[in-house]
Design a protein around this motif. Sequence first.
Motif, PDB file in Angstrom:
ATOM      1  N   GLU A 107       0.818  -1.207   0.000  1.00  0.00           N
ATOM      2  CA  GLU A 107       0.000   0.000   0.000  1.00  0.00           C
ATOM      3  C   GLU A 107       0.855   1.262   0.000  1.00  0.00           C
ATOM      4  O   GLU A 107       0.526   2.251  -0.664  1.00  0.00           O
ATOM      5  CB  GLU A 107      -0.912  -0.006   1.220  1.00  0.00           C
ATOM      6  CG  GLU A 107      -1.842   1.191   1.314  1.00  0.00           C
ATOM      7  CD  GLU A 107      -2.758   1.140   2.525  1.00  0.00           C
ATOM      8  OE1 GLU A 107      -3.346   2.193   2.863  1.00  0.00           O
ATOM      9  OE2 GLU A 107      -2.878   0.063   3.138  1.00  0.00           O
ATOM     10  N   CYS A 108       1.948   1.231   0.745  1.00  0.00           N
ATOM     11  CA  CYS A 108       2.755   2.447   0.926  1.00  0.00           C
ATOM     12  C   CYS A 108       3.822   2.641  -0.141  1.00  0.00           C
ATOM     13  O   CYS A 108       4.209   3.772  -0.431  1.00  0.00           O
ATOM     14  CB  CYS A 108       3.397   2.423   2.314  1.00  0.00           C
ATOM     15  SG  CYS A 108       2.211   2.498   3.672  1.00  0.00           S
ATOM     16  N   LEU A 109       4.348   1.559  -0.717  1.00  0.00           N
ATOM     17  CA  LEU A 109       5.388   1.652  -1.746  1.00  0.00           C
ATOM     18  C   LEU A 109       5.000   0.772  -2.934  1.00  0.00           C
ATOM     19  O   LEU A 109       5.819   0.055  -3.499  1.00  0.00           O
ATOM     20  CB  LEU A 109       6.738   1.215  -1.166  1.00  0.00           C
ATOM     21  CG  LEU A 109       7.432   2.220  -0.242  1.00  0.00           C
ATOM     22  CD1 LEU A 109       8.320   1.505   0.768  1.00  0.00           C
ATOM     23  CD2 LEU A 109       8.270   3.204  -1.054  1.00  0.00           C
ATOM     24  N   GLY A 110       3.722   0.855  -3.295  1.00  0.00           N
ATOM     25  CA  GLY A 110       3.144  -0.078  -4.248  1.00  0.00           C
ATOM     26  C   GLY A 110       3.837  -0.168  -5.583  1.00  0.00           C
ATOM     27  O   GLY A 110       4.116  -1.265  -6.075  1.00  0.00           O
ATOM     28  N   GLU A 111       4.135   0.957  -6.209  1.00  0.00           N
ATOM     29  CA  GLU A 111       4.737   0.891  -7.538  1.00  0.00           C
ATOM     30  C   GLU A 111       6.205   0.489  -7.488  1.00  0.00           C
ATOM     31  O   GLU A 111       6.719  -0.116  -8.427  1.00  0.00           O
ATOM     32  CB  GLU A 111       4.555   2.217  -8.280  1.00  0.00           C
ATOM     33  CG  GLU A 111       3.149   2.393  -8.826  1.00  0.00           C
ATOM     34  CD  GLU A 111       3.063   3.427  -9.932  1.00  0.00           C
ATOM     35  OE1 GLU A 111       4.101   3.786 -10.515  1.00  0.00           O
ATOM     36  OE2 GLU A 111       1.942   3.883 -10.202  1.00  0.00           O
TER      37      GLU A 111
ATOM     38  N   GLY B 205       5.886  -3.068  -7.212  1.00  0.00           N
ATOM     39  CA  GLY B 205       5.351  -3.535  -8.485  1.00  0.00           C
ATOM     40  C   GLY B 205       6.403  -3.612  -9.572  1.00  0.00           C
ATOM     41  O   GLY B 205       6.358  -4.503 -10.433  1.00  0.00           O
ATOM     42  N   GLN B 206       7.339  -2.704  -9.541  1.00  0.00           N
ATOM     43  CA  GLN B 206       8.411  -2.713 -10.535  1.00  0.00           C
ATOM     44  C   GLN B 206       9.229  -3.998 -10.423  1.00  0.00           C
ATOM     45  O   GLN B 206       9.596  -4.619 -11.433  1.00  0.00           O
ATOM     46  CB  GLN B 206       9.308  -1.484 -10.339  1.00  0.00           C
ATOM     47  CG  GLN B 206      10.270  -1.238 -11.478  1.00  0.00           C
ATOM     48  CD  GLN B 206      10.961   0.113 -11.350  1.00  0.00           C
ATOM     49  OE1 GLN B 206      10.624   0.911 -10.480  1.00  0.00           O
ATOM     50  NE2 GLN B 206      11.920   0.364 -12.205  1.00  0.00           N
TER      51      GLN B 206
ATOM     52  N   GLY C 150      -0.971  -4.571 -17.613  1.00  0.00           N
ATOM     53  CA  GLY C 150       0.259  -5.014 -16.962  1.00  0.00           C
ATOM     54  C   GLY C 150       0.837  -4.065 -15.957  1.00  0.00           C
ATOM     55  O   GLY C 150       0.812  -4.305 -14.756  1.00  0.00           O
ATOM     56  N   TYR C 151       1.377  -2.936 -16.433  1.00  0.00           N
ATOM     57  CA  TYR C 151       2.089  -2.002 -15.567  1.00  0.00           C
ATOM     58  C   TYR C 151       2.213  -0.649 -16.274  1.00  0.00           C
ATOM     59  O   TYR C 151       2.100  -0.560 -17.497  1.00  0.00           O
ATOM     60  CB  TYR C 151       3.481  -2.551 -15.224  1.00  0.00           C
ATOM     61  CG  TYR C 151       4.267  -3.011 -16.428  1.00  0.00           C
ATOM     62  CD1 TYR C 151       5.042  -2.124 -17.168  1.00  0.00           C
ATOM     63  CD2 TYR C 151       4.206  -4.340 -16.852  1.00  0.00           C
ATOM     64  CE1 TYR C 151       5.752  -2.535 -18.278  1.00  0.00           C
ATOM     65  CE2 TYR C 151       4.909  -4.769 -17.963  1.00  0.00           C
ATOM     66  CZ  TYR C 151       5.679  -3.868 -18.674  1.00  0.00           C
ATOM     67  OH  TYR C 151       6.369  -4.280 -19.800  1.00  0.00           O
ATOM     68  N   PRO C 152       2.450   0.423 -15.521  1.00  0.00           N
ATOM     69  CA  PRO C 152       2.537   1.765 -16.132  1.00  0.00           C
ATOM     70  C   PRO C 152       3.820   1.956 -16.932  1.00  0.00           C
ATOM     71  O   PRO C 152       4.819   1.276 -16.708  1.00  0.00           O
ATOM     72  CB  PRO C 152       2.507   2.708 -14.918  1.00  0.00           C
ATOM     73  CG  PRO C 152       2.990   1.883 -13.778  1.00  0.00           C
ATOM     74  CD  PRO C 152       2.566   0.479 -14.047  1.00  0.00           C
TER      75      PRO C 152
ATOM     76  N   THR D 204      -1.864  -0.970  -8.349  1.00  0.00           N
ATOM     77  CA  THR D 204      -0.482  -1.394  -8.558  1.00  0.00           C
ATOM     78  C   THR D 204      -0.460  -2.611  -9.480  1.00  0.00           C
ATOM     79  O   THR D 204      -1.449  -3.344  -9.582  1.00  0.00           O
ATOM     80  CB  THR D 204       0.193  -1.749  -7.228  1.00  0.00           C
ATOM     81  OG1 THR D 204      -0.505  -2.842  -6.615  1.00  0.00           O
ATOM     82  CG2 THR D 204       0.194  -0.556  -6.285  1.00  0.00           C
ATOM     83  N   PRO D 205       0.662  -2.867 -10.142  1.00  0.00           N
ATOM     84  CA  PRO D 205       0.726  -3.999 -11.081  1.00  0.00           C
ATOM     85  C   PRO D 205       0.456  -5.350 -10.439  1.00  0.00           C
ATOM     86  O   PRO D 205      -0.038  -6.266 -11.104  1.00  0.00           O
ATOM     87  CB  PRO D 205       2.168  -3.922 -11.607  1.00  0.00           C
ATOM     88  CG  PRO D 205       2.569  -2.501 -11.421  1.00  0.00           C
ATOM     89  CD  PRO D 205       1.890  -2.055 -10.163  1.00  0.00           C
ATOM     90  N   GLN D 206       0.759  -5.503  -9.152  1.00  0.00           N
ATOM     91  CA  GLN D 206       0.597  -6.784  -8.481  1.00  0.00           C
ATOM     92  C   GLN D 206      -0.818  -7.012  -7.953  1.00  0.00           C
ATOM     93  O   GLN D 206      -1.103  -8.050  -7.354  1.00  0.00           O
ATOM     94  CB  GLN D 206       1.603  -6.925  -7.340  1.00  0.00           C
ATOM     95  CG  GLN D 206       1.528  -5.864  -6.260  1.00  0.00           C
ATOM     96  CD  GLN D 206       2.352  -4.620  -6.566  1.00  0.00           C
ATOM     97  OE1 GLN D 206       2.587  -4.292  -7.727  1.00  0.00           O
ATOM     98  NE2 GLN D 206       2.812  -3.934  -5.541  1.00  0.00           N
ATOM     99  N   THR D 207      -1.709  -6.075  -8.176  1.00  0.00           N
ATOM    100  CA  THR D 207      -3.078  -6.170  -7.681  1.00  0.00           C
ATOM    101  C   THR D 207      -3.880  -7.212  -8.461  1.00  0.00           C
ATOM    102  O   THR D 207      -3.849  -7.246  -9.693  1.00  0.00           O
ATOM    103  CB  THR D 207      -3.788  -4.806  -7.794  1.00  0.00           C
ATOM    104  OG1 THR D 207      -3.059  -3.840  -7.059  1.00  0.00           O
ATOM    105  CG2 THR D 207      -5.208  -4.883  -7.247  1.00  0.00           C
TER     106      THR D 207
END
Length: 683
Positions: free
Chosen positions: A360-364, A367-368, A424-426, A473-476
């Motif tokens: 939640e706090c460092l999601g991206e 996710g990277q 997928g991801y941003p 986030t990508p892992q969601t």
Amino acid sequence: MFASVLALGFVFLATSTSMATPAKPKKPKKTTSGVTAGNLDQSVKPTADFYQYACGGWMASNPLGDEYARYGSFDVLAENNQEQLKELVTKIAAQKNAPGSIEQKIADFYNTGMATGDLERGGATPIQPELNTINNLKRNDLSVQLAQMLMNGQTPFFALFGSADPDNSSMTIAHIWQSGLGIGDRDYYLDKDQQNIRDEYVKLVAKMLGMSGYSTMANFKGYETEMAKRILALETLLAKHAIDKTVLRDPYQTIHKCTPAEFQQLIPALNVKQYLKTLNLNVDTLNVCQPTYIQGVSNILEVTDFDVVKAYLAWNVIRNAASYLSDEFVDANFEFYGKTLSGKKENRPRWKRVIDNLDECLGEAVGQMYVKNYFPAEAKERMEQLVKNLQWALGERIKNSTWMTDQTKKNALDKLAAFTVKIGYPDKWRDYSGLTIGTESYYANVKNSRQFDMAYNLNKIGKPVNPTEWQMTPQTVNAYYDPTTNEICFPAGILQPPFFDMNADDAANYGAIGVVIGHEMTHGFDDQGRNYDKDGNLADWWTEQDAETFKEKAQLIVDHFNSIEVAPGVYANGEFTLGENIADNGGLNVSYTAFQKAKKDGQIKGDMDGFTPEQRFFLAYAAVWAANIREAEILRRTKSDPHALGRWRVNATLRHIDPFYEAFNIQPGDPMYMAPEKRSHIW
């Protein structure tokens, strides 16, 4: 989802209403049917209870563990993702990292969360400064205090955040939204049959007021229960003024743009200029989403003993911090929110809770790492093809609709063509260089993160909306549609079995991830999404005749779900879940159309494992919603979740889908049968 937030990135922008013809996916070397025989309960006929038939075997093999209120396909996949994140994070946490690096922040966050000894020794110490400030608060300083609490992620009375202007979706404006109910939904305060919940809530508040030391500071030690009852009474007044969740489904009911001076007239008990100045906001316009609620807040503040107001503020601090303090706080918090409200029997292991908070706090940042290690490029390519196929299918269904006039069809096709699709991801990862994470305490790191996120959000106000930003986030393990940006998003986390199987025949993939894609697309045209145009602005692009027909068709779904008894004497809320039910209905129809096109083009195998392609499609859809759930959680979700329960997302929704009847030969008299005139066909 099925709701409405480096490496390579991708944003797909549809530019043609015809979408040409569906793309042909590359075939995997070995193809399975996508149906797991062990997940079925073949002692039950599909014509009698399709959910039990399709999911009964899975439910028997996956009993509820004590830490779960509901355990389903989503949870299995989320747990798998969590294990993968744990592996990545623990490696970083065990090594020495450069100060200020993202690795150092991830490591310190995780390590402080896992430092049981430090947490136990700290007790309530991390929140003492905030509680002291509240205890010494004067009424004239309340406006400043509420602004400071907002920056800490606490929203007593109301919340303020930056989001798109409903009349000009390209710009971000400030929105004020009702908030501050510790139990959650307003019905818990107002329904007569919820007295036990309220009694247990009073016990929790009283216990934590004492544990935190606030009752000693404020000189009511020994009278915590009396103060807790007064806090409940204050929150009950807020609940009485709060707008019901079904009313809030109408976006036109949440627009009341005004100047700061006009906002001040709505809430004379506060100093709006002071409040905005503390937040460093210089705005000309705010959207007060529930003005009558804000007026109610002002009245409550004017008549409530200020010691009670301060105790309520202290309770907000304690409640929002409890999960990050010693076990005494964690256990008391879980006793109410986990056991009483949801029926869980034990809390999740600490590492799972810490990984979730880190996410939640460092999601991206997390996710990277996740996509680099676990998301194959070919999965993204296959999804791009499926999305194009579903866009084509929805376009065809709009064109061939028998109930829409040509003008509304054109507007709908224009909106479909303007969809932005994120997979997928941003393409650009969030910068966390301004976030301070250290070794002081777990709560300090969470608090710093909340301040960082709030500053990030408030900084958007008065600026153009960033169309490349992700809301998950990508892992969601989820997906979403945002009407203000007219975008659909499918994070990497959901692009795995049972939603998406690279080795399965596409009959199953169309039934699972295909319906998810169609579901999110349909949100653009559900009872809420249909109010937004292709640019994301609130605008009526419907003819009066089509709008009335839509409402009539939607009412069939409302009536059907209202008739479902989810627990003894408790019925589903068809109005509250309408948007998600329309999206499920549309998602199935749209994906089935794409599936039939793929079958015609020879991209779908014939019978496999004893099932026709059509049967595999519907079995795959049902498998997505396989779950066991506790009765307490059924009751909680029925009050607070805009999604129908999994069993009814299958059994109720499929009754409206004509091809389902053909696939399983469902006839009048069968429990799964519903008369054609009661079925809703919208998209």
